[in-house]
Every structure is written in C-alpha cells, then in structure tokens.
Design a protein around this motif. Structure first.
Motif, PDB file in Angstrom:
ATOM      1  N   VAL A  88      59.070  88.966  55.344  1.00  0.00           N
ATOM      2  CA  VAL A  88      57.802  88.728  56.028  1.00  0.00           C
ATOM      3  C   VAL A  88      57.167  87.491  55.415  1.00  0.00           C
ATOM      4  N   ARG A  89      56.787  86.562  56.254  1.00  0.00           N
ATOM      5  CA  ARG A  89      56.025  85.399  55.781  1.00  0.00           C
ATOM      6  C   ARG A  89      54.934  85.113  56.801  1.00  0.00           C
ATOM      7  N   ILE A  90      53.705  85.478  56.447  1.00  0.00           N
ATOM      8  CA  ILE A  90      52.622  85.327  57.428  1.00  0.00           C
ATOM      9  C   ILE A  90      51.385  84.679  56.806  1.00  0.00           C
ATOM     10  N   LEU A  91      50.585  84.115  57.710  1.00  0.00           N
ATOM     11  CA  LEU A  91      49.235  83.665  57.377  1.00  0.00           C
ATOM     12  C   LEU A  91      48.295  84.477  58.242  1.00  0.00           C
ATOM     13  N   ALA A  92      47.174  84.909  57.659  1.00  0.00           N
ATOM     14  CA  ALA A  92      46.212  85.685  58.438  1.00  0.00           C
ATOM     15  C   ALA A  92      44.829  85.057  58.299  1.00  0.00           C
ATOM     16  N   PRO A  93      44.475  84.156  59.211  1.00  0.00           N
ATOM     17  CA  PRO A  93      43.122  83.608  59.187  1.00  0.00           C
ATOM     18  C   PRO A  93      42.170  84.534  59.934  1.00  0.00           C
ATOM     19  N   GLY A  94      40.904  84.511  59.562  1.00  0.00           N
ATOM     20  CA  GLY A  94      39.938  85.336  60.307  1.00  0.00           C
ATOM     21  C   GLY A  94      38.615  85.421  59.585  1.00  0.00           C
ATOM     22  N   ASN A  95      37.653  86.060  60.256  1.00  0.00           N
ATOM     23  CA  ASN A  95      36.320  86.178  59.666  1.00  0.00           C
ATOM     24  C   ASN A  95      36.213  87.425  58.811  1.00  0.00           C
ATOM     25  N   VAL A  96      35.449  87.322  57.747  1.00  0.00           N
ATOM     26  CA  VAL A  96      35.186  88.458  56.864  1.00  0.00           C
ATOM     27  C   VAL A  96      33.677  88.531  56.628  1.00  0.00           C
ATOM     28  N   TYR A  97      33.227  89.695  56.137  1.00  0.00           N
ATOM     29  CA  TYR A  97      31.784  89.953  56.082  1.00  0.00           C
ATOM     30  C   TYR A  97      31.405  90.516  54.721  1.00  0.00           C
ATOM     31  N   ARG A  98      30.300  90.033  54.194  1.00  0.00           N
ATOM     32  CA  ARG A  98      29.805  90.586  52.933  1.00  0.00           C
ATOM     33  C   ARG A  98      28.306  90.680  53.006  1.00  0.00           C
ATOM     34  N   ARG A  99      27.771  91.624  52.220  1.00  0.00           N
ATOM     35  CA  ARG A  99      26.332  91.810  52.269  1.00  0.00           C
ATOM     36  C   ARG A  99      25.663  90.781  51.370  1.00  0.00           C
ATOM     37  N   ASP A 100      25.632  89.547  51.855  1.00  0.00           N
ATOM     38  CA  ASP A 100      25.077  88.429  51.097  1.00  0.00           C
ATOM     39  C   ASP A 100      24.011  87.755  51.937  1.00  0.00           C
ATOM     40  N   PHE A 101      23.073  87.098  51.265  1.00  0.00           N
ATOM     41  CA  PHE A 101      22.142  86.244  51.995  1.00  0.00           C
ATOM     42  C   PHE A 101      22.769  84.870  52.140  1.00  0.00           C
ATOM     43  N   PHE A 102      22.293  84.131  53.140  1.00  0.00           N
ATOM     44  CA  PHE A 102      22.695  82.740  53.288  1.00  0.00           C
ATOM     45  C   PHE A 102      22.073  81.923  52.159  1.00  0.00           C
TER      46      PHE A 102
END
Ligand code: DAH
Length: 336
Positions: free
Chosen positions: A188-202
């Motif tokens: 298996v050789r993959i790349l997984a791009p995508g959005n992630v979320y954290r409870r942070d302020f900007f």
C-alpha cells in the motif's frame, strides 16, 4: 345609433386604454394590445369606424373627427409604451457605448490546493495514489486504532470537537491509514489529503479547520531507511535539490520510532534560512497494523503527516495562517 352613443363608445375606449397599454409587460404583449385596440381587422377602433355609416351625414363629420383624435391619442400612447419596453430589453452596449467593460473574473486555485497538488505530483511518480476518508469519524479510527491510550489528552473535550452521536470531527488524517489498510492488501502506498478539525481559536498560527496530508507506505521488509530516503527525496523535489534536510526525534502514539523532518530553508519572512519542521513521521506502530487486521510480524512501513497550509506559508512567505482561511478574494486572486 346616435352621435351621443357613438361618442360614449369612443370615451370608453379612451378611458381604459392607459391601463391596458401599461399592462403590456413585454413587446409580445404590446403587439397583442395594439392589435386589440387599433388593429385593422379586429381592433376596437376599426369596429367603431364601421359604425360611422349608421349616423346621419351631419353627425358623421363630427364623429369622424372624434375618432381620428382618438386614433392619434391611442397610437401615441402605444408608441411611448413600445419605446419603454425596448429600452429595458436592450443590452447595456446599445445604451452607452462608452461604459467601461466589466473585468473578466478569473478564478484561481487556492494556495493550499496548489501545495497539495504539487506534493501529490511528487509522490505520484513514486507510485503513490490518493485515498480519502470521512471528516466525521469515529473515536475508534481517530484515536483507539492509532494506539492512543484511553486517557490521552488529545481526546479531551478541550481539544477535540465531538459530535452529538458520539463521533468526532477527525483531528488528523491518520485514521485514513487504518481505513485504507482494512480495504486494501499490501503493498500500500497512499497519500490522504483532507480537512481536519481542532478546538482552537483562529490566530496567526492556528485554525480550527485546516488541511493535512497523510502518507503511508506498507509492505514486507520496509525499513526506516526507506522512510528517510523517500522523505528526503520529497523535500528536495519540493524545496530545491540543494536543500539540507534532517530528521529529529519526536513522539506520536501511532509510530515507533517517531521523528520530524526539517528543512534548512529561508521562508522569506526576513529572518533568514533556518531549520523548518515540515512533517511528523515514523515507522507505523505494530499496534496500528494489528488494529487494521494486518500481521505486524509480516508487514512493516512508515507514515508521515504534514500541514499543507504551513507549507504554503513557507512557500509563499506568509506569516499569518488566517490569510489562507479567510477566503478574501483580493488575496486569493493573486494566485491566478
Ligand atoms: N497525525 C499527526 C498530527 O496530526 C501527524 C503525523 C505525525 C502523522 C506522524 C503521521 C506521522 O502519519 O507518522 O499531528
């Protein structure tokens, strides 16, 4: 018919003409109104004219004058309405040839997407394909299968956005490692791009939602040497052939050993070249392989995770991550 009756009929036609003419909202409707009022064959004016022979000779002269006046008035009103309709239907060019042209809007690829595309291109040449996973994830994929202990601080409500059904918004793209290994047998050789979320302020260096890009290579006999060579190749392809790279020790529950790769690079912020961390990485922990149903005696591999927004900042000399996530077109259109 008397002259009086004839004049009443003329007055009636004159009286309801303005409303009927105004009610014509298109040129098509205007033509209908026009033929109903003054049309040669069946217009109401023509019908009135046909009554003239029924009047006395004396009266006919006055009646004829009255109907002519009426005809002129109706035609003037109809023409005025037609001009109005034509003006509102005409394209702007016909109205004012000196008006400046509206600038053509050219869309631009978002700088974070530019970076993700470039990274994917480099790894594609090495045989990697793209894999995706859900943004609403189960805590098992996001934490447990990745060897997080039950009391790991990342699972705290202060850091992770929990959903009402007990799920989480994934805090990283690493759960795609487990999902991919469950669905595809090694190699298996993959790349997984995508959005992630954290409870942070900007703020200048944090965003509550941001892009990550995960890499994973699993096969029989993969070693730390593969990781180091592949990631150094990537760093030089991305930052330039002569860019120095180094791996420094780090810690992640899902890799052992763990490291972070740094490049010696001038990000253009006026502080000169220095070591910049570009990703976390390591050999995939046997517990992760087992959680995905693989025999960790037979298979091994490495993984990395990087932040394309951070990398875009270093590439484009930005010092505030909010520029990338504010969606201000005045900034974004510069990448067209
Ligand atoms: N998931 C880690 C994070 O969000 C990044 C990461 C580090 C991913 C090391 C990896 C890795 O695959 O090997 O901070």
């Amino acid at each position: 018919m008397t002259l009086h009756e004839f004049q009443q009929a003329c007055d009636a036609l004159r009286a309801d003409a303005p409303a009927r003419i105004a009610a014509a909202l298109s040129l098509e409707a205007w033509h209908d109104v026009r033929s109903a009022m003054v049309g040669r064959k069946s217009g109401r004016l023509t019908e009135l004219m046909a009554l003239l022979p029924q009047l006395d000779r004396e009266e006919r002269r006055d009646a004829g004058a009255a109907i002519n006046t009426l005809k002129l008035a109706l035609e003037a009103a109809l023409e005025a309405r037609k001009a109005e309709l034509e003006a509102s239907a005409a394209p702007a060019l016909q109205r004012d040839l000196t008006m400046p042209a509206r600038a053509l809007w050219r869309g631009a690829v978002h700088p974070v997407s530019l970076v993700i595309d470039e990274i994917c291109d480099i790894f594609r040449e090495l045989g990697f394909t793209v894999a995706l996973g859900p943004e609403a994830e189960s805590p098992w994929y996001n934490f447990t299968a990745l060897n997080f202990p039950d009391d790991h601080p990342a699972m705290d409500m202060h850091d992770t956005l929990y959903l009402q059904d007990g799920g989480v918004l994934r805090t990283h793209t690493s759960p795609v490692q487990v999902r991919t290994l469950q669905s595809y047998a090694p190699p298996v050789r993959i790349l997984a791009p995508g959005n992630v979320y954290r409870r942070d302020f900007f703020d200048a260096t944090h965003a509550p939602a941001f892009a990550q890009l995960e890499g994973l290579a699993i096969d029989e006999g993969i070693t730390f040497a593969d990781l180091k060579a592949t990631l150094a190749h990537f760093a030089r392809a991305f930052y330039g052939e002569r860019t120095p790279t180094r791996l420094v020790p780090s810690y992640f529950p899902f890799t052992e050993p763990s490291g972070q790769m740094e490049v010696f690079f001038d990000v253009g912020d006026g502080r000169g070249a220095r070591w910049i961390e570009i990703m976390g990485c390591g050999l995939v922990h046997p517990a992760v392989l087992e959680a995905a149903g693989l025999d960790s005696e037979k298979y091994s591999g490495w993984a990395f995770g990087m932040g394309p927004a951070r990398i875009a900042m270093s590439r484009f000399g930005l010092t505030d991550i909010r520029l990338l996530y504010d969606s201000d077109v005045r900034f974004l259109e510069q990448f067209a």
